[in-house]
Design an enzyme around this catalytic site. Structure first.
Site, PDB file in Angstrom:
ATOM      1  N   HIS A   1     -38.516  -5.113  63.001  1.00  0.00           N
ATOM      2  CA  HIS A   1     -38.346  -3.783  63.186  1.00  0.00           C
ATOM      3  C   HIS A   1     -38.234  -2.880  62.072  1.00  0.00           C
ATOM      4  CE1 HIS A   1     -37.303  -5.477  67.251  1.00  0.00           C
ATOM      5  NE2 HIS A   1     -37.462  -4.076  67.603  1.00  0.00           N
ATOM      6  N   GLY A   2     -38.147  -3.383  60.744  1.00  0.00           N
ATOM      7  CA  GLY A   2     -38.031  -2.349  59.617  1.00  0.00           C
ATOM      8  C   GLY A   2     -37.436  -3.111  58.432  1.00  0.00           C
TER       9      GLY A   2
END
Length: 474
Positions: free
Chosen positions: A324-325
């Protein structure tokens, strides 16, 4: 360009659909129109990264053919798969994680009193996480024999580039769409179903998610939040993220139907879940299935003993968080969910409860919300700051700073209450495998009601500033 923009609604989409339906439905002509439209859609952001996008597509197309030419399950086929996956992951790691890696290294060097590593900041290409994961699933499926390697470059390029899902999912698998590239039904009924589904997602995004956003944004930016500020902000973000992301998925599915494609569902009332295990079977279902099939099972799943199963769960969720990041926040968020999944397995919590238990539902929602704090906060320090505010019971009611930073607080709060009620109101009812959308076929009254609400959402869009989908950053 985003779906909830005037450029898309009144320029790109009408022109694309006009060209799409004017082109004769013979051979792969309409697939070519979809490919050209998708590349135009992507290039609207940055033309230079379209070259990277095309290069990843070409790489995986030829890797798939190379794997198919080798004997199934042979060492040569495996070697080609490893090379293909490595090429994808190296691309993803450079563009998504290089900045994080160098920054973390410089933090360590700084703490040790050593010199810093100079580095030119790398720009993250939009949608790279999604199209890289889809490419990996394709070559893995070819290796496993779950799908045939396609010899039609237009079909494969269209699969990777399909603009409805290109930026924020759902995560597709080629085997689920392969037949639809050869033949798909076009009808007014299907087009109408897609239009209503698109409008439903637009309403979720613009009328609900964007209206709730100030409550969440202001709370996470407070220097000294009261307890009420923190809880209201976290509750707002919990609702905002769901309606923003599920709204995008609805719009993507609707656009697909308008072109004759039927995509997989991505959400199934996740906030009625009574365990984290059930939550991940209802939230971002396409990604959850991808992580299960291509990571958890590839690591050994639950086939090699209890401790190995817990290790595989933790690794899967840690890597899912990191997907996600590139930050410690996402890694910790993934670790939080992995830890809870392990605890549920230790105590034998059923993946899907057979009847509604309020205490299990409340506990699950609380665990999800606590995770969203780390997911949303700009740093680990900021997340800990908000956690402390949530549980130190400081202040009486909302702080003046928080209340004063929000326009029409009562109206926004009411929208928040409606949003949460819509997401959790059916908690006493066990839904089917995939619940039908609110405006599904058969709900004729709701289908007529969606039009004036959609027009209201367009009016609100005209009055608000640019608001991208939250999952664009991934």
């Amino acid at each position: 360009m985003v779906f909830s923009s005037h450029v898309f609604l009144f320029l790109f989409l009408p022109l694309f659909l006009a060209v799409y339906y004017l082109v004769p439905n013979r051979g792969r002509a309409r697939n070519l129109v979809v490919l050209a439209g998708s590349y135009t859609f992507y290039a609207w952001w940055r033309v230079d990264f379209l070259l990277l996008f095309a290069a990843v597509t070409v790489w995986n197309y030829f890797v798939g053919l190379a794997i198919a030419r080798a004997p199934r399950g042979s060492r040569e086929a495996r070697r080609r798969l490893v090379a293909g996956v490595a090429g994808n992951l190296l691309t993803l790691c450079y563009f998504k994680y290089a900045n994080f890696g160098i920054s973390s290294l410089n933090d360590v060097l700084g703490a040790a009193g050593a010199g810093q590593v100079s580095w030119l900041h790398v720009i993250l290409p939009i949608g790279i996480s999604f199209y890289v994961f889809e490419s990996i699933s394709y070559i893995a499926d070819v290796y496993r024999g779950d799908t045939e390697a396609t010899h039609h470059p237009v079909d494969f390029a269209t699969f990777v580039a399909l603009f409805p899902h290109l930026i924020a999912g759902p995560v597709f698998r080629y085997k689920d769409l392969a037949d639809q590239f050869v033949h798909r039904e076009h009808s007014w009924q299907k087009f109408g179903e897609g239009s209503v589904r698109f409008m439903q997602g637009f309403i979720k995004k613009v009328l609900i998610a964007d209206s709730i956003a100030p409550l969440a944004n202001s709370a996470f930016e407070l220097a000294h939040p009261h307890t009420a500020d923190a809880w209201l902000g976290v509750l707002a973000y919990t609702a905002q993220l769901y309606f923003d992301f599920s709204g995008y998925s609805d719009m993507a599915i609707g656009l697909g139907l308008m072109m004759g494609f039927r995509f997989v569902e991505n959400f199934n009332q996740p906030y009625i879940s009574q365990s984290i295990t059930e939550f991940w079977r209802r939230w971002h279902m396409s990604l959850s299935a991808w992580l299960r099939d291509y990571l958890y099972i590839a690591l050994g799943g639950n086939r090699k003993g209890t401790l190995t199963t817990y290790r595989n769960l933790m690794l899967t969720m840690l890597l899912g968080g990191l997907w996600h990041g590139a930050s410690w926040n996402f890694l910790l968020w993934g670790g939080w969910h992995g830890l809870v999944l392990c605890v549920e397995r230790v105590f034998g919590v059923a993946p899907s409860a057979t009847r509604f238990r309020p205490h299990r539902w409340a506990l699950t929602l609380l665990l999800v919300m606590l995770g969203w704090v780390m997911f949303r906060a700009g740093s680990v320090v900021n997340a800990l700051h908000l956690y402390r505010a949530m549980f130190d019971f400081h202040g009486s009611g909302l702080s003046d700073v928080y209340a004063g930073s929000i326009t029409s607080l009562e109206v926004v709060t009411l929208l928040l209450a409606i949003a949460v009620a819509a997401a959790t109101g059916a908690a006493s009812l066990r839904s089917p495998a995939v619940s039908p959308p609110l405006f599904a076929r058969g709900h004729l009254a709701a289908q007529w009601m969606v039009w004036p609400v959609f027009l209201l959402a367009i009016l609100k869009l005209s009055a608000q500033s640019y608001s991208p989908f939250l999952y664009f950053q991934f």
